[in-house]
Design a protein around this motif. Structure first.
Motif, mmCIF file in Angstrom:
data_model
loop_
_atom_site.group_PDB
_atom_site.id
_atom_site.type_symbol
_atom_site.label_atom_id
_atom_site.label_comp_id
_atom_site.label_asym_id
_atom_site.label_seq_id
_atom_site.Cartn_x
_atom_site.Cartn_y
_atom_site.Cartn_z
ATOM 1 N N GLU A 267 0.806 -1.230 0.000
ATOM 2 C CA GLU A 267 0.000 0.000 0.000
ATOM 3 C C GLU A 267 0.836 1.276 0.000
ATOM 4 O O GLU A 267 0.290 2.357 -0.210
ATOM 5 N N ILE A 268 2.153 1.129 0.230
ATOM 6 C CA ILE A 268 3.057 2.269 0.029
ATOM 7 C C ILE A 268 4.182 1.767 -0.874
ATOM 8 O O ILE A 268 4.873 0.804 -0.527
ATOM 9 N N GLU A 269 4.332 2.406 -2.039
ATOM 10 C CA GLU A 269 5.406 1.968 -2.943
ATOM 11 C C GLU A 269 6.762 2.184 -2.280
ATOM 12 O O GLU A 269 6.964 3.160 -1.550
ATOM 13 N N GLU A 270 7.696 1.270 -2.533
ATOM 14 C CA GLU A 270 8.992 1.357 -1.857
ATOM 15 C C GLU A 270 9.733 2.651 -2.176
ATOM 16 O O GLU A 270 10.504 3.156 -1.352
ATOM 17 N N ALA A 271 9.494 3.216 -3.363
ATOM 18 C CA ALA A 271 10.142 4.485 -3.737
ATOM 19 C C ALA A 271 9.797 5.604 -2.759
ATOM 20 O O ALA A 271 10.585 6.538 -2.557
ATOM 21 N N VAL A 272 8.638 5.497 -2.125
ATOM 22 C CA VAL A 272 8.210 6.529 -1.170
ATOM 23 C C VAL A 272 9.122 6.555 0.055
ATOM 24 O O VAL A 272 9.280 7.591 0.705
ATOM 25 N N ASP A 273 9.757 5.424 0.337
ATOM 26 C CA ASP A 273 10.613 5.344 1.539
ATOM 27 C C ASP A 273 11.683 6.449 1.548
ATOM 28 O O ASP A 273 12.093 6.908 2.603
ATOM 29 N N GLN A 274 12.146 6.852 0.358
ATOM 30 C CA GLN A 274 13.192 7.867 0.258
ATOM 31 C C GLN A 274 12.634 9.283 0.388
ATOM 32 O O GLN A 274 13.389 10.239 0.538
ATOM 33 N N ASN A 275 11.323 9.405 0.284
ATOM 34 C CA ASN A 275 10.696 10.722 0.370
ATOM 35 C C ASN A 275 10.837 11.270 1.786
ATOM 36 O O ASN A 275 10.594 10.548 2.745
ATOM 37 N N PRO A 276 11.278 12.508 1.941
ATOM 38 C CA PRO A 276 11.446 13.048 3.305
ATOM 39 C C PRO A 276 10.143 13.086 4.104
ATOM 40 O O PRO A 276 10.181 13.234 5.326
ATOM 41 N N LYS A 277 9.022 12.949 3.431
ATOM 42 C CA LYS A 277 7.737 12.956 4.144
ATOM 43 C C LYS A 277 7.355 11.563 4.665
ATOM 44 O O LYS A 277 6.382 11.425 5.400
ATOM 45 N N ALA A 278 8.122 10.547 4.260
ATOM 46 C CA ALA A 278 7.849 9.189 4.783
ATOM 47 C C ALA A 278 8.374 9.110 6.212
ATOM 48 O O ALA A 278 9.530 9.466 6.476
ATOM 49 N N TYR A 279 7.532 8.672 7.142
ATOM 50 C CA TYR A 279 7.944 8.701 8.545
ATOM 51 C C TYR A 279 7.749 7.361 9.249
ATOM 52 O O TYR A 279 8.045 7.209 10.416
#
Ligand SMILES: [Zn+2]
Lengths: 302, 154
Positions: A267-279
């Protein structure tokens, strides 16, 4: 909170919840302290939950406490038919505090009535998981500076997720605006919405998560499980509608952060992990500080 | 003649209790809650009787039996309109209504199949919630709400 069990988040008043968050801040600054020296903590996992158990055991270890317990019921006397009451009474003789997880609803409350040491509920079936709720509150306060006046979106399975229910109830104490995003089959139960209404607060319901992206301070993602749908075709229809991708986050607020109770599936793409908004990984780490605070305050050490 | 004699026998209770104004649909639940099927006393009941106030009502008469307040109040969950009369020497000595209890202990089952009370020897405990006239029971353990429609008695 000394010597008191924590079974449901409502066992603590708002002030007591905030007190735990304040104490957790201290442990975040200084996570290793030898204050549980000479204390024996039992971690009884009647069903496996590696993530929660390791978080508790890390908290206990970092404070210098000793751990006894088991990691699933199959390897313990429980598999020989011992009642929960007997197991708890026995272990209470050997320990200063019991952390327990159990597949049946209400098991932890029952344990707290038969044990003469405090119980911390690490999940009783589909009922309560108060340390998750506290670590979610901690993560929101830490990233937003305050728990007051937050716009939060809950996305995914709002019907069965106990994590969502507890957090909605807890946040209803703080002038929160709720944005509820789910397929029609998995809407937030009306019994939980009643807490929002009784607090005089507002909620808005959506089926498309794109509608909330630029509105919220916290995006709380959850997993949608196939077995929750009576009709598998309905699942196939919605399964790709609640997946968070980087491009969806372009117009979100600067302070917006993504939370998830973990484990995630897709439900969260792994690419989002690098996004500073991923917490969400920091959120899990915050669980250790919150559990340190709970252990120390329940044992009357701070 | 036969009918008349039965009627007399039922009505004329020398000593005992009469529970009246039970909604007809709740009569057998009330019998079960009070465990009247386990008594050796003579028990009479009538159902689908006409009542000006309640439409269709049930009535129970139990010979030589008096109930404690907390015992009779148990039926308030299914029959909040019920009244109780105590009879001694053919005279009514006491009249009262049932009161809704605040807590319900160990005679109702939790409807939640995953509740600890349905798996181990844990006495059930509920808080009674009055939701606009409809009584609901909130389980102390699993925190789920048992409604009248899902209520089963131990
Ligand atoms: Zn229950």
């Amino acid at each position: 909170m000394k010597n008191r069990s924590l079974i449901s988040i409502n066992d603590y008043s708002k002030e007591e919840q905030l007190k735990i968050l304040d104490l957790a801040e201290g442990f975040e600054k200084n996570p290793r302290q030898n204050i549980l020296n000479n204390k024996v903590i039992a971690t009884l996992f009647f069903e496996p939950s590696t993530r929660t158990r390791l978080s508790f055991e890390s908290a206990i270890s970092q404070l210098g406490g000793k751990i006894i317990g088991f990691t699933d019921a199959a390897s313990s006397s429980v598999s020989k038919g011992e009642t929960l009451m007997d197991t708890i009474k026995t272990v209470a003789n050997y320990s200063d505090l019991i952390v327990m997880r159990h597949p049946l609803d209400g098991s932890s409350r029952w344990a707290s009535e038969v044990a003469d040491v405090p119980i911390i509920n690490a999940g009783d079936g589909a009922n309560q998981h108060p340390t998750q709720c506290l670590l979610d509150m901690y993560s929101i306060r830490k990233t937003q500076g305050s728990l007051d006046n937050i716009h939060i979106a809950f996305v995914g399975d709002l019907k069965y997720g106990r994590t969502v229910h507890s957090l909605v109830i807890a946040l209803s104490q703080f002038n929160t605006t709720f944005h509820l995003v789910s397929p029609d089959e998995l809407k937030l139960p009306s019994a939980v919405k009643k807490y929002i209404k009784d607090a005089g607060l507002n909620y808005h319901q959506y089926t498309d998560m794109n509608e909330v992206m630029d509105k919220v301070d916290i995006l709380y993602m959850t997993r949608i499980q196939k077995e929750r749908f009576a009709d598998p075709i309905e699942y196939e229809k919605v399964k790709n509608s609640y997946i968070l991708k980087n491009e969806m986050m372009e117009n979100t607020k600067e302070n917006m952060r993504v939370l998830h109770p973990l484990p995630r599936v897709n439900e969260i793409e792994e690419a989002v992990d690098q996004n500073p908004k991923a917490y969400y990984f920091q959120q899990a780490l915050n669980g250790v500080y919150v559990r340190e605070a709970l252990l120390a305050s329940t044992l009357g050490l701070i | 003649m036969e009918n008349k004699r039965t009627e007399l026998k039922v009505s004329a209770l020398e000593n005992g209790s009469v529970i009246d104004h039970i909604p007809a649909t709740s009569l057998f639940q009330a019998i079960r809650i009070l465990k009247l099927d386990e008594l050796d006393n003579q028990v009479y009941f009538g159902t689908n009787l006409r009542s000006d106030k309640f439409g269709s009502k049930g009535i129970i008469k139990i010979r030589d039996k008096y109930f404690k307040k907390e015992e009779i109040n148990k039926i308030a969950l299914v029959a909040p309109t019920a009244t109780i009369i105590e009879i001694k020497d053919y005279e009514v000595v006491k009249k009262g209504k049932v009161d809704t209890p605040k807590v319900v202990e160990n005679f109702v089952k939790c409807f939640n199949p995953k509740c600890i009370t349905n798996h181990q020897h844990v006495p059930t405990k509920f808080t009674v919630i009055n939701d606009g006239g409809a009584l609901k029971l909130r389980c102390r353990y699993c925190e789920k709400t048992t409604t009248q429609a899902t209520m089963e008695f131990k």
